[in-house]
Design an enzyme around this catalytic site. Structure first.
Site, PDB file in Angstrom:
ATOM      1  N   TYR A  19       0.814  -1.214   0.000  1.00 50.66           N
ATOM      2  CA  TYR A  19       0.000   0.000   0.000  1.00 50.66           C
ATOM      3  C   TYR A  19       0.850   1.267   0.000  1.00 50.66           C
ATOM      4  CZ  TYR A  19      -3.641  -3.311   1.242  1.00 50.66           C
ATOM      5  OH  TYR A  19      -4.498  -4.372   1.248  1.00 50.66           O
ATOM      6  N   TYR A 146     -11.691  -7.715   6.949  1.00 50.25           N
ATOM      7  CA  TYR A 146     -10.585  -7.756   5.990  1.00 50.25           C
ATOM      8  C   TYR A 146     -10.307  -9.226   5.664  1.00 50.25           C
ATOM      9  CZ  TYR A 146      -6.152  -7.551   3.671  1.00 50.25           C
ATOM     10  OH  TYR A 146      -5.158  -7.722   2.737  1.00 50.25           O
ATOM     11  N   ASP A 247     -12.690 -16.974   8.861  1.00 49.71           N
ATOM     12  CA  ASP A 247     -11.361 -16.558   8.402  1.00 49.71           C
ATOM     13  C   ASP A 247     -10.488 -16.333   9.640  1.00 49.71           C
ATOM     14  OD1 ASP A 247      -9.097 -15.327   7.525  1.00 49.71           O
ATOM     15  OD2 ASP A 247     -10.100 -13.844   6.250  1.00 49.71           O
ATOM     16  N   LYS A 276      -0.970 -16.858   7.784  1.00 48.04           N
ATOM     17  CA  LYS A 276      -0.095 -16.042   8.627  1.00 48.04           C
ATOM     18  C   LYS A 276       0.797 -16.843   9.584  1.00 48.04           C
ATOM     19  CE  LYS A 276      -1.882 -11.500   7.959  1.00 48.04           C
ATOM     20  NZ  LYS A 276      -3.215 -11.075   7.597  1.00 48.04           N
TER      21      LYS A 276
END
Ligand SMILES: *Cc1c(COP(=O)(O)O)cnc(C)c1O
Length: 434
Positions: A19, A146, A247, A276
């Site tokens: 980003y 997210y 998630d 992750k």
């Protein structure tokens, strides 16, 4: 290996960071080594890590057991295609994952990143309904979520801000319920579930699945909500026969104080996404688990198979280090470590909630969040944190910590002290500014 000023200039000119802009890149700090809970800068300074490299490095860096797992696997083979081939690293990891996740989750897909695990989950849901002869096209989720940066995943991310408007017309239109409001430790308010209930009742025959981050909404705002919300959501999915996708890419592997955040609500999803911390932060790998019923329905459908197969599926190096990380977790030290971190975060960050520029402080497990009333100057704060010998990367209004589990109390104090200092400075600056 060193990084010269020339290297840094090259980086700024040619390499995208997450980003960031190519014309106005934020400063980057050169890290040349990492060990334990410290990152080492090119000039030799060491920073205590408060981020676990975005939820991933739960055992810290350069861990001897994880290093050894990689070297051993490297000596065998680093990669081999997974089409028509299997290997010990994948089978061992799959056994472990199936053993530590809820019993109903029996079949798994090993992909290469969290976003892809979410794509896989969404495709499983679509193929499931297709195979049942009642195709459904929409996903339902809550705001402030997210789920990753690929298109399917983006379509279920929080629709506010730029994510959705930028790609309008290309992103599938999903259904959004308001984000859960009731905090983790508040008294549950039954009204909270009404908007979600109405949305599901209105659209249930179109909805393929509901996807949610259990208990902690991560990159969409670091929000921590009441377990009963998740319980009610599971009941709604059961009543309307919808698939529930959890998630747990950020929350999995102990971060919230339970091995998986769904356990706070004693809920079992139909599809579970992991990533992750799966490899202890060593390599990119993700897993999507589902029930035998879903897997068999998909397989008996017109396609006759599940339509996904990445080149680096079940990469042996990544599987081997994931196995070793799960072995480290299996000795259960993480529970004590996370509980100790939580206690210290409460003592040292909670008092900031009384300061005028602080909107909220929330803590769960090894996660500590200070939400300011206004967006912070990320570059300035980061420079100050680095000067104080800590690595903390704020975003928006949030200054937050999710340290490796093996951080000690002195190291954690350095992190909370650095945050306390900048928060006080922000308050002083704004009061003198009038
Ligand atoms: C980070 C994250 C993802 C995406 O994972 P990547 O590996 O960055 O693609 C998906 N869902 C959640 C909850 C995450 O925190």
């Amino acid at each position: 290996m060193l990084l010269t000023t020339d290297d840094l200039a090259f980086d700024q000119r040619h390499i995208w960071h997450p980003y960031t802009s190519m014309t106005q890149p934020l400063p980057c700090y050169p890290v040349t080594a990492a060990s334990g809970v410290e990152l080492q800068l090119a000039d030799g300074r060491k920073l205590i890590d408060g981020m676990s490299s975005w939820w991933a490095a739960i055992h810290g860096y350069n861990h001897p057991v994880l290093n050894q797992a990689v070297s051993q696997q490297l000596a065998q083979m680093s990669h081999v295609m997974f089409g028509g081939i299997t290997h010990p690293a994948a089978v061992t990891l799959a056994r472990q994952l199936i053993a530590i996740t809820p019993q109903a989750l029996d079949c798994l897909f090993l992909a290469d990143s969290g976003s892809v695990a979410v794509e896989v989950a969404l495709k499983m849901a679509l193929q499931y309904w297709q195979a049942r002869g009642e195709p459904r096209q929409r996903m339902l989720t809550v705001r402030h979520g997210y789920h990753g940066d690929t298109f399917g995943a983006m379509s279920v991310c929080d629709p506010a801000g730029t994510m959705h408007s930028l790609y309008q017309g290309y992103l599938p239109a999903q259904l959004f319920a308001p984000a859960p409001q009731c905090r983790f430790d508040q008294v549950w308010d039954e009204h909270e579930i009404a908007p979600l209930t109405q949305l599901i009742e209105k659209h249930d025959k179109q909805i393929a699945a509901v996807i949610i981050e259990p208990i902690v909404q991560g990159a969409g705002g670091m929000r921590i909500y009441h377990p009963t919300y998740l319980k009610r959501l599971r009941e709604l999915c059961d009543r309307h026969q919808l698939l529930l996708i959890a998630d747990e890419i950020a929350t999995g592997f102990g971060r919230t104080g339970k091995l998986f955040a769904c356990q706070h609500a004693e809920v079992v999803p139909d599809i579970l996404c992991l990533g992750k911390a799966l490899t202890g932060g060593y390599m990119t790998l993700s897993a999507t688990l589902t029930t035998r019923r879903v897997a068999e329905t998909i397989s008996d459908g017109a396609a006759g198979c599940f339509m996904h197969g990445p080149t680096f599926m079940a990469n042996p190096l990544a599987c081997a280090v994931a196995s070793a990380s799960l072995n480290l977790l299996a000795n259960n030290q993480w529970q004590q470590q996370v509980a100790t971190i939580e206690m210290q975060l409460r003592q040292q960050l909670q008092p900031l909630a009384d300061l005028p520029n602080v909107a909220d402080v929330r803590i769960l497990g090894a996660i500590g969040v200070v939400e300011m009333k206004q967006a912070v100057d990320v570059a300035a704060l980061q420079a100050q944190f680095v000067a104080d010998g800590v690595w903390i990367r704020p975003f928006g209004r949030l200054i937050y910590l999710m340290p490796p589990y093996n951080i000690n109390s002195l190291q954690l104090s350095r992190l909370t002290t650095a945050i306390t200092k900048v928060v006080h400075q922000i308050c002083t600056a704004s009061s003198t500014a009038g």
